[in-house]
Design an enzyme around this catalytic site. Sequence first.
Site, short mmCIF file in Angstrom:
data_model
loop_
_atom_site.label_atom_id
_atom_site.label_comp_id
_atom_site.label_asym_id
_atom_site.label_seq_id
_atom_site.Cartn_x
_atom_site.Cartn_y
_atom_site.Cartn_z
N THR A 12 0.75 -1.13 0.44
CA THR A 12 0.48 0.31 -0.18
C THR A 12 1.19 1.20 -0.56
OG1 THR A 12 -1.63 -1.02 1.23
CG2 THR A 12 -1.96 1.31 0.94
N ASP A 56 1.15 -6.72 -4.82
CA ASP A 56 0.53 -6.86 -2.99
C ASP A 56 1.49 -7.98 -2.65
OD1 ASP A 56 -2.28 -5.49 -2.46
OD2 ASP A 56 -1.31 -8.04 -1.53
N SER A 57 1.24 -7.85 -0.99
CA SER A 57 2.25 -8.92 -0.56
C SER A 57 1.39 -10.07 0.05
CB SER A 57 2.85 -8.32 0.93
OG SER A 57 0.96 -8.12 1.61
N SER A 58 0.00 -9.97 -0.88
CA SER A 58 -0.39 -11.50 -0.76
C SER A 58 -0.48 -12.59 -1.75
CB SER A 58 -1.85 -11.18 -0.49
OG SER A 58 -2.91 -10.21 -0.08
N THR A 88 1.76 -4.89 4.26
CA THR A 88 1.42 -5.10 5.62
C THR A 88 0.99 -6.51 5.87
OG1 THR A 88 -0.87 -4.12 5.77
CG2 THR A 88 1.57 -3.04 6.39
N THR A 277 0.35 -22.47 19.98
CA THR A 277 -1.38 -22.42 20.37
C THR A 277 -1.49 -21.74 19.77
OG1 THR A 277 -2.67 -21.33 22.34
CG2 THR A 277 0.00 -20.82 22.18
N GLN A 278 -2.99 -21.42 19.74
CA GLN A 278 -4.10 -20.24 18.88
C GLN A 278 -4.30 -19.03 20.09
OE1 GLN A 278 -8.21 -22.15 18.42
NE2 GLN A 278 -6.94 -23.75 17.20
N CYS A 279 -3.98 -19.29 21.13
CA CYS A 279 -3.42 -17.80 22.18
C CYS A 279 -2.49 -16.95 21.46
CB CYS A 279 -3.61 -18.20 22.89
SG CYS A 279 -4.45 -18.92 24.24
#
Length: 345
Positions: A12, A56-58, A88, A277-279
């Site tokens: 961007t 685009d970083s995607s 980003t 972990t998902q946390c």
Amino acid sequence: MNSVLLIYTGGTIGMKTNPATGTLAPFNFDQIEAEVPELKKFGIKVDTITFSPLIDSSNITPAEWVRMALAIKENYDKYDGFVVLHGTDTMSYSASALSFMLQNLDKPVILTGSQIPIGVPRTDGKENLITSVEIAAAKRNDEKAIVPEVCIYFENHLFRGNRTSKYSADHFNAFRSYNYPPLAEAGIDIKYNIPYIRAVDPFRPHFDVVTEMSENIAVLRLYPGISKASVDSILGNPDIEGVILETYGSGNAPMFDWFLDSVREAVERGVIILNITQCSVGTVNMGIYDTGRALGAIGVVGGGDMTFETAVTKMMYLLGKSLDKEEVKKQLSIPLRGEMTHGQM
Ligand code: ASP
């Protein structure tokens, strides 16, 4: 005069609205220099390399990480530091990947970008770019770099790159480092958090890059109700060598026989399974609950407090080195670049 190489990959920060579609698309870097004349007033020599095409970083893949790493390698001795302008969306993945691919780094590599293009009046891109250049050029009294690490600088904070995640699609303050303090904060002055910056080993070999990243990996994110068919579609895939297992809390997973049998069969076939972990905050510790201990007993590797982005790129990096499987497991479970606080628990 200190010198910095700017590697502009896209994102961007350098985009403009395409009048035909109304969406943002990359444009040429010359215009960024025109938008940020402050760069010329710094007393820092800034040269630029521009990716073609800009991305685009995607659309980033390991091939672009290799291009970034080689651009740094080819110019390593000519500059005091490097700034990578990057979208980003996948910046944390690229920063994590580069932290492993760049071996024996003793110069700053600062990734930055922006949430609003640099040509727009309210842009966050100018401050991010200018301060990143200043940090990339900054040296201690003994002429060594202050921050010899791969970092992300965004909205007044400098983070260790492999500790970050993009957490906001809206805020200027788009990145978080949940398990490690910032390496610097920029206010009136840039205040470096020296005790948390990695020290360079004085006996290290010369800087070099690793360019093989394995893509034979997969991700298995647990959720209540996940089916055996879903689990087996990943763990049973014969092309997969490494799996990132996203578990609950401190590294816990269901204790159903069918689930543990699938994990065991995969481990016995030689698949390396890394438990994270998902946390966002905290660490895997497979010694707290039976539901975690069962995974450890099967041979699943504990990933500590590694981010998802780091787990993925560290697995790609270690599998790419064609090491013995036990060595891959060992290196997954210990910090290589400050990417985890403790070894396996
Ligand atoms: N889609 C953009 C990219 O990652 C978003 C950004 O740069 O902020 O390239």
